[in-house]
Design an enzyme around this catalytic site. Sequence first.
Site, PDB file in Angstrom:
ATOM      1  N   GLY A   1       0.820  -1.211   0.000  1.00  0.00           N
ATOM      2  CA  GLY A   1       0.000   0.000   0.000  1.00  0.00           C
ATOM      3  C   GLY A   1       0.844   1.247   0.000  1.00  0.00           C
ATOM      4  O   GLY A   1       2.049   1.216   0.251  1.00  0.00           O
TER       5      GLY A   1
ATOM      6  N   PRO B   1       2.226   4.961   1.215  1.00  0.00           N
ATOM      7  CA  PRO B   1       2.640   5.417   2.549  1.00  0.00           C
ATOM      8  C   PRO B   1       1.480   6.038   3.321  1.00  0.00           C
ATOM      9  O   PRO B   1       0.688   6.800   2.772  1.00  0.00           O
ATOM     10  CB  PRO B   1       3.722   6.464   2.241  1.00  0.00           C
ATOM     11  CG  PRO B   1       4.220   6.128   0.882  1.00  0.00           C
ATOM     12  CD  PRO B   1       3.049   5.563   0.143  1.00  0.00           C
TER      13      PRO B   1
ATOM     14  N   THR C   1      -1.082   4.439   4.779  1.00  0.00           N
ATOM     15  CA  THR C   1      -2.381   3.768   4.717  1.00  0.00           C
ATOM     16  C   THR C   1      -2.639   2.861   5.908  1.00  0.00           C
ATOM     17  O   THR C   1      -3.743   2.335   6.043  1.00  0.00           O
ATOM     18  CB  THR C   1      -2.483   2.939   3.424  1.00  0.00           C
ATOM     19  OG1 THR C   1      -1.322   2.095   3.315  1.00  0.00           O
ATOM     20  CG2 THR C   1      -2.533   3.851   2.215  1.00  0.00           C
TER      21      THR C   1
ATOM     22  N   GLU D   1     -10.722  33.000 -10.201  1.00  0.00           N
ATOM     23  CA  GLU D   1     -11.374  31.975  -9.382  1.00  0.00           C
ATOM     24  C   GLU D   1     -12.889  32.061  -9.499  1.00  0.00           C
ATOM     25  O   GLU D   1     -13.578  31.033  -9.450  1.00  0.00           O
ATOM     26  CB  GLU D   1     -10.936  32.118  -7.925  1.00  0.00           C
ATOM     27  CG  GLU D   1      -9.435  31.980  -7.700  1.00  0.00           C
ATOM     28  CD  GLU D   1      -8.888  30.675  -8.222  1.00  0.00           C
ATOM     29  OE1 GLU D   1      -9.643  29.691  -8.287  1.00  0.00           O
ATOM     30  OE2 GLU D   1      -7.701  30.641  -8.597  1.00  0.00           O
TER      31      GLU D   1
ATOM     32  N   HIS E   1     -13.941  30.022 -12.498  1.00  0.00           N
ATOM     33  CA  HIS E   1     -14.041  28.586 -12.218  1.00  0.00           C
ATOM     34  C   HIS E   1     -15.347  28.269 -11.495  1.00  0.00           C
ATOM     35  O   HIS E   1     -16.039  27.289 -11.820  1.00  0.00           O
ATOM     36  CB  HIS E   1     -12.863  28.145 -11.352  1.00  0.00           C
ATOM     37  CG  HIS E   1     -11.560  28.078 -12.079  1.00  0.00           C
ATOM     38  ND1 HIS E   1     -11.399  27.397 -13.260  1.00  0.00           N
ATOM     39  CD2 HIS E   1     -10.341  28.610 -11.784  1.00  0.00           C
ATOM     40  CE1 HIS E   1     -10.144  27.508 -13.676  1.00  0.00           C
ATOM     41  NE2 HIS E   1      -9.473  28.255 -12.796  1.00  0.00           N
TER      42      HIS E   1
ATOM     43  N   ASP F   1      -4.235  25.070 -14.986  1.00  0.00           N
ATOM     44  CA  ASP F   1      -5.524  24.696 -15.577  1.00  0.00           C
ATOM     45  C   ASP F   1      -5.336  24.166 -16.993  1.00  0.00           C
ATOM     46  O   ASP F   1      -5.914  23.133 -17.366  1.00  0.00           O
ATOM     47  CB  ASP F   1      -6.458  25.911 -15.593  1.00  0.00           C
ATOM     48  CG  ASP F   1      -6.686  26.483 -14.200  1.00  0.00           C
ATOM     49  OD1 ASP F   1      -6.628  25.692 -13.241  1.00  0.00           O
ATOM     50  OD2 ASP F   1      -6.926  27.691 -14.078  1.00  0.00           O
TER      51      ASP F   1
END
Length: 913
Positions: free
Chosen positions: A466, A468, A470, A689, A692, A764
Amino acid sequence: MAKDKKTNPESKKSFPTAFFFLLFGVIFGVVTVQNFFSAKKASVGFSHQLEHLVNLKLLIPEESRKTALNDNLVSFSGRFREVVPAEGQVRYQYLDLIERKHQIDFELEEASKSLTVLSKEVRNAITWFSAISGMPIPEAGYTISPRTDVGLSVLEPLVVYGPVDAQIVNLAALENRVRSLPKSTESLRVFGSDLYALIGKYLSPALGIGSESLKKEIKDLHQQVENSLTQVIEGDQAVALYKTVLETLHRISLALVSPEEGTRFHQLRSVRLYREDFNRCVKLLRESDETQVQLDKLRGELVQAVWYFNNQELSSRALEKQDPEVFSRWFEGAKQEWAAFSSNKSLSFRAPDQPRNLVLEKTFRSEEPTPHYSGYLFTFMPIILVLLFIYFIFSRQVKGMNGSAMSFGKSPARLLAKGQNKVTFADVAGIEEAKEELVEIVDFLKNPTKFTSLGGRIPKGILLIGAPGTGKTLIAKAVAGEADRPFFSIAGSDFVEMFVGVGASRIRDMFEQAKRNAPCIIFIDEIDAVGRHRGAGIGGGHDEREQTLNQLLVEMDGFGTNEGVILMAATNRPDVLDKALLRPGRFDRRVVVNLPDIKGRFEILAVHAKRIKLDPTVDLMAVARSTPGASGADLENLLNEAALLAARKDRTAVTAVEVAEARDKVLYGKERRSLEMDAQEKKTTAYHESGHAIVGLCVEHSDPVDKVTIIPRGLSLGATHFLPEKNKLSYWKKELYDQLAVLMGGRAAEQIFLGDVSSGAQQDIAQATKIVRSMICEWGMSDHLGTVAYDEHSEAAPTGYGSYHEKNYSEETAKVIDNELKTLLDAAYQRALDIINSHKEELELMTQMLIEFETLDSKDVKEIMDHSWDADKKRARMKEEGMLYKKISEDLPPPPPQENVQDGTSLKFNTST
């Protein structure tokens, strides 16, 4: 008695700490004493220095001694006087005068050579002047400098003689011609050309006029004549001009001949330089005579003096006759010793192993060598002490934990005994599938016969794979805690040491300890440190790490199921592990510990929230939805940061404000409020912003907007955060089109409202390009290219390096891909422009509110879109959130008494809450 025998050896092996302090003290003392004695010595270390010290009488003769080592080398010592005697001062003055006399003689010789060269230039210049002016040189000549007597020396006079060259067109000839000059054009042209050439001769370097005023006047005449030759001028006007020019030249010629400062032709550069060098020679001759008088006087005082010069014994007169260059180099050493006397006076010196010279033989007294045992002691004692210190430090390291050198190969695994492990499955959340996989292991540890009685074989090894954070290590401890069995933990890097064979020895010892404590669990964290592919290292398959891996493979395949030892290991790099380690019979079961989904993140947050005092209004599910890709360690760190922020704000509980701020800090970086942003930059970021957010609210398949901010974090100046409603397991074409429009919303808003675009859309555009390329080349979502995969990614190489991208299509297909890529991006950008054009009013309002409040949450954004926005309600809500769970100080002073003062007024105090 048995107890004494067991404990006494340990007490003998422990080395006293006081010894090391004593050792450091002795070393420091020896070095200090050495520095003290060396600092008090005079700076004399070579035998060639002694010539100057003896010549200048700076040493005490009675204490000057030498010790012969062999026929060529001696050691000498001595002491400086406290003050310089009168004879020493006279000797130094005498040497300094000799050096000055040599320097004056050298400068005088150079000046004489310069005079010879300049006298020739003066003769040439005056002869040239006489030729171009037509003024004959007198029979007595022109006297530039008279005969000069300086003491016993004589400077010869400089007189210039010479006839005039009649072949040259000169000033006198032109003056005669101009009186009867015809006024025809050709005659005027010829006369003007001759006059122009004559003026050029006055300006030539052969004459060398040094007066700037005269040169400027002659240049003006030159320009006037040149203009008369290039322009059409009437005859009378030309004749008048030429007469004026000739009169001016005649006046200049007379000025040059006239005496100035007692010298004719003083305005000529060569004459001026000659006079300067002549005066310099006179000055040097006088200085030479004065220096010679002083030398004669001091020589009379040093008639019997003996000088040591470059290993020779000379008299004063012989010293004066030495080569000036050799004497100058030798005198530099004398000056250095004379200057250093102020710091060397009264100090002694000693110089070993120096070559013999005359001054040592003549002035230093011989003595027999005496042994200096103390010197040997001071020389070798620090070396011996340092070696002893290194030996004791190394021996203590080799002894290790068990107090013997043989324990260096013992296993450093840490044992968590039965009953000490308090971690259970209740402390593990968000990885239910992994917990189910390990239930059988717990049952085996509790009841091994249940499985072996039916002929089943318990898995010998379990590999936890897994990312790091987890919870691989946590779930391994939970297995041991749930079964209440001993738990050995060790890191993969602990096996590899600088000594050959240590790793394999530690592997054997670890499994022997595990067998004695069976049933138990061995957990190796980061096993990729020792379990990498063999044969890929620098050692060619025979390095220490591979020997350790070979021993691990043998031990895993060597013990039986009845021994009750289960090996668990964790790694986040399964691609680099050796295939022999992963085969069935060693690691029979591989448990993948994935990053938690929304439900898993909620459960992890709930576990960690038990130890934190949270405000009941904190929505952990919203936090889980807003942290996609976060591991359990990230979520634990998030709540811990929230608690720290709440404590910093003096709150009694952690509110949703701190949780949101901690989430942004952990996922996106700390706020950069120190970053200076002007009003235009803030306005640009706010429009970006808002673009968006508006597009994200208008498209159909976008996640809800969680927050819009223009506070800089990390590498971004602002951000628009979306709150996923579900786990993203796959991508749909319509969702991707909407996501592309959202990504282009920032650039579109800049274009519409600012009339220009900035570099703020870099990320973006890069993200949108990556999505479109994946749609075309990997997911088959292009109508033109169809359902074909054009990109291939290789698997990771056995060396552990990552995969690489391989292009396996033609150049024409690449052009089609590029065209399709641009088409989809342009369509997404146009869609964003259309959406923003239809919501200009809402975007303008959102921009203004972002500039004022810097951050808008989901509720604020919805109110702006619904046209129900009220800025006063936002301010009140922010004030209420700021005062939520604020601590009330218990140390407030009592209210002041209301007392009347003499003027009838009462005391009033300003209070603030």
